[in-house]
Design a protein around this motif. Structure first.
Motif, PDB file in Angstrom:
ATOM      1  N   GLN A  42     -49.326 -53.825  -8.858  1.00 56.00           N
ATOM      2  CA  GLN A  42     -48.682 -54.712  -9.815  1.00 56.00           C
ATOM      3  C   GLN A  42     -48.967 -56.160  -9.433  1.00 56.00           C
ATOM      4  O   GLN A  42     -48.923 -56.503  -8.249  1.00 56.00           O
ATOM      5  CB  GLN A  42     -47.180 -54.459  -9.832  1.00 56.00           C
ATOM      6  N   PRO A  43     -49.243 -57.001 -10.433  1.00 50.12           N
ATOM      7  CA  PRO A  43     -49.526 -58.410 -10.142  1.00 50.12           C
ATOM      8  C   PRO A  43     -48.378 -59.063  -9.367  1.00 50.12           C
ATOM      9  O   PRO A  43     -47.208 -58.827  -9.651  1.00 50.12           O
ATOM     10  CB  PRO A  43     -49.662 -59.047 -11.529  1.00 50.12           C
ATOM     11  N   GLY A  44     -48.736 -59.856  -8.372  1.00 45.18           N
ATOM     12  CA  GLY A  44     -47.740 -60.573  -7.589  1.00 45.18           C
ATOM     13  C   GLY A  44     -47.095 -59.765  -6.476  1.00 45.18           C
ATOM     14  O   GLY A  44     -46.261 -60.274  -5.739  1.00 45.18           O
ATOM     15  N   LYS A  45     -47.459 -58.497  -6.363  1.00 46.92           N
ATOM     16  CA  LYS A  45     -46.906 -57.644  -5.302  1.00 46.92           C
ATOM     17  C   LYS A  45     -48.043 -57.155  -4.418  1.00 46.92           C
ATOM     18  O   LYS A  45     -49.161 -56.975  -4.884  1.00 46.92           O
ATOM     19  CB  LYS A  45     -46.163 -56.452  -5.906  1.00 46.92           C
ATOM     20  N   PRO A  46     -47.778 -56.922  -3.136  1.00 49.49           N
ATOM     21  CA  PRO A  46     -48.832 -56.418  -2.246  1.00 49.49           C
ATOM     22  C   PRO A  46     -49.310 -55.035  -2.676  1.00 49.49           C
ATOM     23  O   PRO A  46     -48.545 -54.248  -3.240  1.00 49.49           O
ATOM     24  CB  PRO A  46     -48.157 -56.347  -0.878  1.00 49.49           C
ATOM     25  N   SER A  47     -50.551 -54.758  -2.387  1.00 53.27           N
ATOM     26  CA  SER A  47     -51.127 -53.456  -2.719  1.00 53.27           C
ATOM     27  C   SER A  47     -50.444 -52.359  -1.910  1.00 53.27           C
ATOM     28  O   SER A  47     -50.078 -52.554  -0.748  1.00 53.27           O
ATOM     29  CB  SER A  47     -52.626 -53.443  -2.417  1.00 53.27           C
TER      30      SER A  47
END
Length: 64
Positions: A42-47
């Motif tokens: 998710q964009p803005g969250k770590p993989s």
């Protein structure tokens, strides 16, 4: 995913997913991880799928 935080090599992942008789290239793991990242990150969250240089990959369970 059953052992979050534990790094697994490409060969370990291949054996766990496709079995010991898999005859393909171990770089196919990289392609599958890329696809999972595209679908689940998710964009803005770590993989959730972290590359561990020299070892392979580890699953980082998302914070709830």
């Amino acid at each position: 995913m059953l052992q979050p935080g534990r790094a697994l090599s490409r060969d370990q992942l291949i054996e766990q997913v496709w079995g010991p008789d898999y005859g393909g290239n171990n770089k196919s793991v990289d392609v599958h991880v890329l696809w999972l990242r595209r679908k689940l990150d998710q964009p803005g969250k770590p993989s959730m799928f972290v590359t561990v240089r020299g070892i392979g990959y580890r699953f980082a369970a998302p914070d709830r």
